[in-house]
Design an enzyme around this catalytic site. Sequence first.
Site, PDB file in Angstrom:
ATOM      1  N   GLY A  49       0.988  -1.206   0.080  1.00  0.00           N
ATOM      2  CA  GLY A  49       0.029  -0.100   0.183  1.00  0.00           C
ATOM      3  C   GLY A  49       0.852   1.355  -0.007  1.00  0.00           C
ATOM      4  O   GLY A  49       0.322   2.241   0.736  1.00  0.00           O
ATOM      5  N   LEU A  51       1.493   3.829  -1.830  1.00  0.00           N
ATOM      6  CA  LEU A  51       1.390   5.051  -2.571  1.00  0.00           C
ATOM      7  C   LEU A  51       0.152   5.809  -1.756  1.00  0.00           C
ATOM      8  O   LEU A  51      -0.216   6.831  -2.236  1.00  0.00           O
ATOM      9  CB  LEU A  51       0.914   4.894  -3.983  1.00  0.00           C
ATOM     10  CG  LEU A  51       1.763   4.117  -5.078  1.00  0.00           C
ATOM     11  CD1 LEU A  51       1.254   3.968  -6.274  1.00  0.00           C
ATOM     12  CD2 LEU A  51       3.171   5.056  -5.059  1.00  0.00           C
ATOM     13  N   ILE A  94      -1.751  -7.584  -2.194  1.00  0.00           N
ATOM     14  CA  ILE A  94      -1.695  -8.272  -0.981  1.00  0.00           C
ATOM     15  C   ILE A  94      -2.936  -9.357  -0.918  1.00  0.00           C
ATOM     16  O   ILE A  94      -2.759 -10.394  -0.110  1.00  0.00           O
ATOM     17  CB  ILE A  94      -2.237  -7.516   0.182  1.00  0.00           C
ATOM     18  CG1 ILE A  94      -3.415  -6.724   0.263  1.00  0.00           C
ATOM     19  CG2 ILE A  94      -0.734  -6.453   0.370  1.00  0.00           C
ATOM     20  CD1 ILE A  94      -3.881  -6.278   1.554  1.00  0.00           C
ATOM     21  N   TYR A 182     -13.783  -0.780   9.429  1.00  0.00           N
ATOM     22  CA  TYR A 182     -12.380  -0.215   9.565  1.00  0.00           C
ATOM     23  C   TYR A 182     -11.754  -0.665  10.931  1.00  0.00           C
ATOM     24  O   TYR A 182     -10.754  -1.170  11.410  1.00  0.00           O
ATOM     25  CB  TYR A 182     -12.064   1.112   9.338  1.00  0.00           C
ATOM     26  CG  TYR A 182     -10.807   1.685   9.417  1.00  0.00           C
ATOM     27  CD1 TYR A 182      -9.742   1.138   8.528  1.00  0.00           C
ATOM     28  CD2 TYR A 182     -10.603   2.829  10.063  1.00  0.00           C
ATOM     29  CE1 TYR A 182      -8.423   1.739   8.835  1.00  0.00           C
ATOM     30  CE2 TYR A 182      -9.261   3.394  10.241  1.00  0.00           C
ATOM     31  CZ  TYR A 182      -8.111   2.732   9.513  1.00  0.00           C
ATOM     32  OH  TYR A 182      -6.983   3.458   9.515  1.00  0.00           O
ATOM     33  N   LYS A 186      -9.242  -3.568  12.367  1.00  0.00           N
ATOM     34  CA  LYS A 186      -7.960  -3.114  12.903  1.00  0.00           C
ATOM     35  C   LYS A 186      -8.011  -3.655  14.404  1.00  0.00           C
ATOM     36  O   LYS A 186      -6.739  -4.269  14.804  1.00  0.00           O
ATOM     37  CB  LYS A 186      -7.840  -1.502  13.189  1.00  0.00           C
ATOM     38  CG  LYS A 186      -7.513  -1.086  11.786  1.00  0.00           C
ATOM     39  CD  LYS A 186      -6.246  -1.449  11.243  1.00  0.00           C
ATOM     40  CE  LYS A 186      -5.723  -0.744  10.059  1.00  0.00           C
ATOM     41  NZ  LYS A 186      -4.583  -1.155   9.422  1.00  0.00           N
TER      42      LYS A 186
END
Length: 360
Positions: A49, A51, A94, A182, A186
């Site tokens: 990831g 960028l 990924i 999200y 996490k």
Amino acid sequence: MMQVVQLLRGAVKHAGSRPPCSVERLISAVRGISSSCTDTDHPKILITGGLGQLGVGLAKLLRRRFGKNNVILSDIRKPPNHVYHNGPFIFSDILDYKNLREIVVNNNISWLVHYSAVLSAVGENNVSLAKEVNITGLHNILDIATEHGLRVFVPSTIGAFGPSSPRDPTPDLCVQRPRTIYGVSKVHAELMGEYYHHRYGLDFRCLRYPGIISADSQPGGGTTDYAVQIFHAAVKTGHFECNLRSDTRLPMMYIDDCLRATMEFLEAPADSLVNRTYNINAMSFTPHNLTQEIRKVLPDLKVTYNVDPMRQAIADSWPMALEDSAARLDWSWKHEYDLPELVQTMLTHITMSSQLAQAN
């Protein structure tokens, strides 16, 4: 000392073969030669990831530290020219386990920084994509890192906490129970990484980032994006429409502090880490606080409010401040930017960039 070295060389000579690399490394260690003497002794680092908001900046910092060719940026998008020419860049998905495994093996990767993620506001609009990238992708990373003995860093977030968490401040260990995909992903990452550490010995490391503010990259769909957008609007138009309430207090950090914390945490000796997941904190402010500070430099800035109910609900469930005494004690974390320094730095960078763009 020389007697020890001669004994080592004598043992290899007696075996009738040229000293292999492992013996040469042992001889070097006996002589006290630092592991940082040659480029090949540095860790080989892959950033997924790459960028996004943080990957390019971290690559620059790590390349300065470990050598340009020892840090590989990767993403599924084509990089801009300045990124492509500043160091190694490769395509990496990924979700493609075989591709990711080949990259790790072919490039002799030893550290993996996993920045690939779908952020909070975007994730609520595409839950299936967030599950795939944030959970399935993580499983691929953990399995490959365990198989090949990598040191792996996975960032977490203030979004890993929920409305039942203590909010001011939020400690490292407490009830979490977030209400966004999200945040849920996490928490899953934190727990899975810690499980792999205790079960398989994986060198898993995780920092819970506050909202990250940077002048060099555009926001990626997070709830704290307003704190970047307001600076661009202040310089370019003098007017900003904020999608959070004026009194919404959230923890924030300037990107230089975030990147430095990440590098220092990656380099910290494993035996100094009491935890595998740490909060890091710098400052907390509201849109009103930030507006007032910007107006000290740009007094004509006009700010209006058009609250986005989804983003506001997310922000209201998040910490107002993170308690980070463990990071400061265990690996000597210390932030450098508070709100006045943040505002001055952001306005300077954006003003200069705007002037250069107009000149071209």
